[in-house]
Structures are given as C-alpha cells and as structure tokens.
Design a protein around this motif. Structure first.
Motif: not given
Ligand code: GLA
Length: 722
Positions: A446, A499, A502
């Motif tokens: 991420f 993630r 988002q």
C-alpha cells in the motif's frame, strides 16, 4: 415512481413466495429482463435447480416446472456420485454433508438489481450454506456466490467450496475455452464435451490468466455463432487459482461447477467464520454470442470495472521504445512527443527505481522503490511537473508484489518472501513473490502507491504489474495454515486494493501481469483497464483483442501501437483503435509522413472513441472463420457507428464476400466515410461518401475489402438528418 412501486410490490410478492413467511416454498424465481433461473424444493427438503433459460412470459408457469434431479449445491459424502460442490470434514471425523433448504429471501437492491439468498442447512451438523444471487435486470447478468459457515467447536476442514453449480440439459454441449501463454493470450478453442469431466483451471497462484482463462461459452445443441444459438457465458471473478469444471453424466446431463481451485487449498474454517467464495458471473442467450458479449459489456460499464462509464486517457508509454535505457533528457523529450501526438498522458515504465542494485535489466532492484539517482537525479516530482509543462499528464509503472533477490528489500526482509524452507529458491524473471498474506507486507505494498502519490502530487495514472506466478509457495507468515496460501494471497491483494481505493477512489490504474496474466472481474473492480498481452504485433493483437472482446468492453482493453510486427503504421493504428488506443513507440524513428499520420489518427480517434468505448459491439466476421476480421460499434441512439476491418491473410486473387452490418436502425439513413487514410490516398471502400439506409447496410451490406494487399479499414456511419 410507478416502476418503483411495481418493484416493491413484486419484491413483497417474492418475499411471500420465497418463504420468509412460508417455511417450505416450492419455487424460487430469479429473473432478469430475459433470463429465468428457477429453484424448487422436493419433499425430501432438498433444493434443486429446475430451470435456466429464456424467462417465461407468465410467471405462474414456473410452478409447472418438474423438479429434476439436479441438486442446487451438491454436498459430498452422502448419496452424490458425481462431482460435488462442497466437501467437508467435521470435528468428529464425519466426512459427509447434507443440505436441506431452510429459507430464502428476495429483496430489491435498487431498481435494477434483485438480490436472492437461499439458505441451506445440515440437519445434523451445525453447518449453513447461503447461496447468493444478484440479478441485474437491464444487463441480463446474474452474479452468484456462496457463503459457508458452521458452529462446531473446532475448525472444520473444507476441501471443496464451489462458488456456483449450474445444471444444463441438452442434446450436445459445446465448450468454447480460451488459453495461451505469455504473448499468446486468450486463443479460442471449441470442442464438443464428451462423457466425463473437463477441467479448465489455474494453479499459478497469481497470473490466473496466463495459461487458461477463467471464462467460457457453453453452447447447447450446436455451436453458437454471433447471431444464433443457445448459450451460457460465464466467468469467475477471482485473480488466483480457479477451477471451471464441466461434467457430463450417464444421462447426458451437464453440471458446471465453478470456484476457487481446491488444489492444495484445504481450508480450515473456524467456528462462526464465513468462507465467502468468489463471484461467478454469467449470462444466457438464445440469440448467439453477440448478445452475451453485449450483456457483459453493459454490466462491466455499470458495475464490473472501476469508473466504467467515465472516459479513459490515451497515452504514450516508453517500454517498447526505451526498455530500461533512459534518462531525464530522453523522458522529457518523450513528453514533448506525447504532447505533439495529442495523447493525454505519458506513462513511465520499468527501470526508474533502485540504487544499490540498479534496475538496468530485470535481474535486480525490484522492491527498492526509490528513484534511481543516476537516471532521474531530479526525482519523479520533477518529471510530473515537466510533463505538465509540456501539456501531458504523468503515469508510472510499479510491480509492488514482487522482489529480486538482488535488492535491498530482499536483504532487509528475507521473511517477507514466499519460499520453501530447506529448498532452493525458484525464480521466474529473476524474481520472487512477496508474502502478501503478511499484514506488514500489505502495508509495504500500500505504501508504495501511497508514497508515490504523496511525494509527487499530480501523478495521474499507475500501471500495476505482476510478472510471475507462485512456485515453491510457502508463507513464513501463515505457519501451520500453508493450505490457505493461495486463497489468502488473493484476498490480501484485494484488501490492499480496497485500501488504495479508499484513499484514491478514481486514480486510473492499469492491471498488467507480464502481459495479460491477470484479467478478471475480481481485480477489475479496482482497476480501470488492463494490459491484454505483451504481444503487440497487430496481426496477433486482432486475435487477442477479439478473444477478450467476448467478455470485456473495448475501453478496458489497452491496445498500443508499437514496433512489433512489420505491417505499415496505418494497420497498427487501425488495430489499436478497436480498443483503448495508446502508443509505445519511439516517434523519432518514424518517418515524418508516419508521424503526421499518427497525429491525425489520434485526432480522429478522439472523435470516435465514445462510440468505441460505450457503444454496442457487433462482431461481423471472425478471424477464426475467414482471413479477415470485421467488427463494429454502434452508439445507443443508433446514430453513429464505427466499423473496423482487417485482412489477416489473402490468397492469390481471393475476394472476400460483402459484409452485412448489424445493430443499425433500418429506417435511418447513414453516410459512409472511410477515415484514417494516409494523406493523398483514395478510399477503395464501396459506397464511401454515399448515403444508405440502415436497412440496405444490414440486408445487402458493403464490399469492404476490395482485391489488393493486406489492408485494414476504419469507417464511420453517421446518421443524416432529414
Ligand atoms: C511486463 C509488462 C510490460 C512491461 C514490462 C516491464 O512484461 O507486461 O508491459 O511493463 O513488464 O518490465
């Protein structure tokens, strides 16, 4: 308003019918605009599929359907003698499961989507299975998946866990499957199914599409074509090991079982944990495969692919042009090329990162995501700004799930890598796969995207690559649960993407996997487009793009003009135009004539791309049947269309027959205009510049490919107002 009320009433009626109030309903009806799927219970309490086909005009008549011996979700270990959908070992060592209908519920998710859930339960063991169906009315798509849970004291062992079972009954079954390898993705092969089991699967862990593709057509009675024949088209939304299994039994009945591949994946399901299977997405038509493709395309636009109704960007990529060999000067000169060409974005590919072990080939540096100080002394931020100054956006390549053993990441985190204890590491493209099941690795992955975005405001696009499959798979993180690796890896990939989405909900990201190794609707929820193949020879691309077009809309299929293939530039551009066009070519190496031609082509593509990206696709002549491919896109109003034609081979004196167009309005008048012609060339297209009725174009058709060399054509049909 009226429609909403009717829907609510239908919803209420269905709730009553389906047994939230009555304990044992006889009929559960799942319908789209044209498809009916019906389940019934028998006196033994079990649930059976009693119909899949064209929706009945009178719903009442579903009650008359006989209940066949086609159990909806077949458990293993009791009376079943064929391939089961689920297999479970209980805490006490009992290896059987029995599933009895308990209830069902049908609700409206919105005006278009109806959700039906059917609950089944073992009468002896505390195990529940919920079968979920979402019926997309306008798109004629059904999405189905299964949830398995239990309340035994300790984990149960699941060795099969299908997403879906579909029963089909016909005289003959024809399977169209797609397979290949790197640079030869999605080759179609069609065969009659014979008695026994045919399995299409992947055991590659990642890159599920590399050898076998998780999509199929199943034609009934005879092989379907574009405009006729009864068929089911299905695909599994899962970016890992999958299995599509077709079993023809002693009565010539067919069951299609789809889901995650049970191979090496026994799942220890904890008490109260829910195993949620991937979604199996399918459609049905009695009018051939053109219909089912358009269903998938509409569904993909509205639901399947991120921001599917939004415009895409055209781009210039540097991979084929420079490989690893570039510096700031070269890149900034390419920004100017991109701007001159008229594309929206410049995409910087592999080779921009790593310092201790430089990334000058694919043998080192993967995992070290810092700008290489020699190639890019001013950093990425400078490039983003420079690109902006020159009038184009900037995008960047990453391969965040992987690592070269020659890297700082490998040195720092040997425990973050999938590899077997007591055995040598096994490589593919000189690299290893990170253990994404480990939450620390998920944070790291991420962080690669997040870091790039935070540090370099203005990055407008990402190409996410994944260049190897899992071999010698062993997760240091999973400990005793090694058989969860293949499942948890994909779940972890999705949770990282979740993630990212988002925080960056609309950042365009291309899904790439050493060419088209990962092209599935499980991942495409998070991606805006995909790279279908590293093979960009336009002749090969005709087949590859044709293959993907069965299930994926044109805007998602990145089609780049490169130096692969020895065809002239027009042919390459015409082939790229049928998808999401881009360039990956050193423009300095083109003649001035070709450079100008490319600029013109981008301008023309900008005029027609809306029809290509959001129109209905009609495949008119298959390259699998003739030495050419012809296809067209028609917009919603049937006022504009674009036709593409490519000769793939031509025998001496071969004359191709006329092509009847499709999808037009017979009453409307259309002007035919060939576009994308080299300056100074005359169109040889029959009827160029003339006006025809849609009726004429669809009944008589046009002679598109006059005698001559290998060629390609693009022409538009524009409705004439009068
Ligand atoms: C894969 C991709 C290519 C390119 C290279 C870079 O092969 O499919 O498009 O990005 O990696 O190494």
């Amino acid at each position: 308003m009226m429609r909403k009320t009717v829907n609510i009433l239908i919803g209420l009626f269905l709730i009553v019918l389906s047994g939230s109030i009555w304990a044992a309903p006889s009929v559960i009806i799942i319908e789209t605009q044209n498809i009916g799927l019906v389940y019934k219970t028998k006196d033994n309490g079990r649930l059976y599929q009693s119909y899949l086909g064209q929706k009945f005009q009178n719903r009442e008549e579903y009650n008359r359907l006989p209940t066949e011996a086609s159990e909806a979700y077949i458990p293993s270990g009791t009376t079943n003698l064929f391939e089961p959908a689920i297999q479970m070992l209980h805490n006490d060592g009992n290896p059987s499961l029995d599933l009895i209908f308990t209830k069902s519920e049908t609700t409206s998710v919105d005006e278009n989507i109806t959700s039906t859930t059917i609950w089944l339960k073992d009468p002896v063991y505390p195990v529940e299975v919920a079968l979920h169906f979402w019926a997309y009315r306008n798109e004629d798509i059904i999405k189905t998946w299964t949830e398995i849970t239990h309340h035994e004291k300790n984990p149960v062992l699941l060795s099969r866990f299908a997403s879906s079972v579909i029963h089909v009954s016909s005289t003959q079954y024809w399977l169209s499957q797609f397979h290949g390898d790197w640079a030869s993705e999605v080759r179609m092969e069609e065969n009659k199914l014979t008695s026994g089991i045919k399995v299409i699967d992947s055991k590659l862990g990642t890159r599920e599409n590399m050898y076998q593709t998780p999509m199929f057509f199943l034609s009934c009675d005879k092989l379907s074509d574009e405009v006729s024949g009864e068929l089911i088209a299905g695909t599994l939304a899962w970016s890992g090991n999958f299995q599509l299994l077709f079993e023809v039994d002693k009565n010539n009945s067919l069951r299609i079982i789809s889901g995650m591949n049970p191979f090496a994946s026994e799942y220890k399901l904890k008490p109260d944990e829910k195993l949620i299977t991937p979604e199996f997405i399918f459609t049905y038509s009695n009018n051939g495969r053109g219909d089912v493709s358009r269903n998938f395309h509409r569904w993909a636009r509205n639901y399947g692919i991120l921001d599917g109704t939004q415009p895409r960007m055209t781009l210039l990529n540097n991979w084929e042009a420079t490989g690893f060999n570039f510096d700031e000067k070269k890149l900034t000169s390419m920004f100017a090329d991109a701007a001159n060409l008229g594309v929206d974005l410049f995409l910087l590919d592999d080779g921009w990162f790593a310092n201790k072990y430089q990334r000058n080939d694919d043998e080192s540096g993967l995992g070290d995501w810092q700008e290489n100080k020699e190639k890019l002394p001013s950093g990425l931020g400078y490039l983003v700004k420079e690109a902006k100054k020159q009038g184009v956006k900037f995008g960047i390549w990453i391969e965040p799930e992987m690592v070269n053993p020659k890297s700082e990441l490998y040195e720092k985190h040997p425990d973050w890598i999938l590899k077997l204890p007591n055995r040598d590491e096994t490589y593919f493209r000189h690299q290893l796969v990170l253990d994404l099941t480990n939450p620390e690795v998920q944070d790291f992955v991420f962080g690669i995207v997040d870091g790039i975005m935070i540090k370099n405001s203005g990055v407008a696009y990402i190409k996410w690559d994944c260049n190897r499959m899992i071999t010698s798979g062993y997760s240091p993180y999973l400990g005793d649960n090694q058989s969860h690796l293949y499942i948890n890896y994909v779940r972890a990939f999705y949770s990282v993407m979740e993630r990212i989405r988002q925080k960056y909900p609309h950042l365009p990201i291309m899904l790439c996997s050493g060419g088209g190794g990962r092209t599935d609707y499980g991942a495409l929820k998070y991606f805006t487009e995909f790279w279908p193949s590293d093979n960009t020879d336009p002749l090969e691309r005709i087949y590859i793009q044709w293959g993907y077009s069965y299930f994926f809309p044109a805007f998602a299929v990145c089609s780049h003009v490169t130096s692969w293939g020895d065809q002239y530039l027009k042919y390459k551009i015409d082939v790229a135009m049928m998808g999401k066009m881009g360039f990956d070519i050193d423009l300095d190496k083109l003649t001035e004539r070709d450079r100008n031609f490319a600029v013109d082509a981008v301008r023309q593509y900008d005029q027609i791309k809306d029809v290509i990206w959001s129109g209905d696709l009609y495949r008119l002549v298959s390259p699998y049947h003739e030495n050419r491919a012809v296809l067209m896109y028609v917009d919603d109003q049937k006022s504009n269309a674009v036709v593409f034609s490519y000769t793939t081979y031509r025998r001496y004196k071969e004359e191709f027959p006329r092509v009847r167009l499709q999808g037009l309005s017979p009453e409307k008048a259309y002007r035919v205009d060939e576009i994308d012609l080299y300056p100074g060339t005359q169109s040889k297209l029959e009827g160029n510049g003339q006006v025809f009725s849609g009726d004429y174009l669809m009944q008589k058709g046009l002679r598109i490919d006059p005698k001559g060399a290998m060629n390609s054509k693009v022409f538009t049909l524009t409705q004439i107002n009068n």
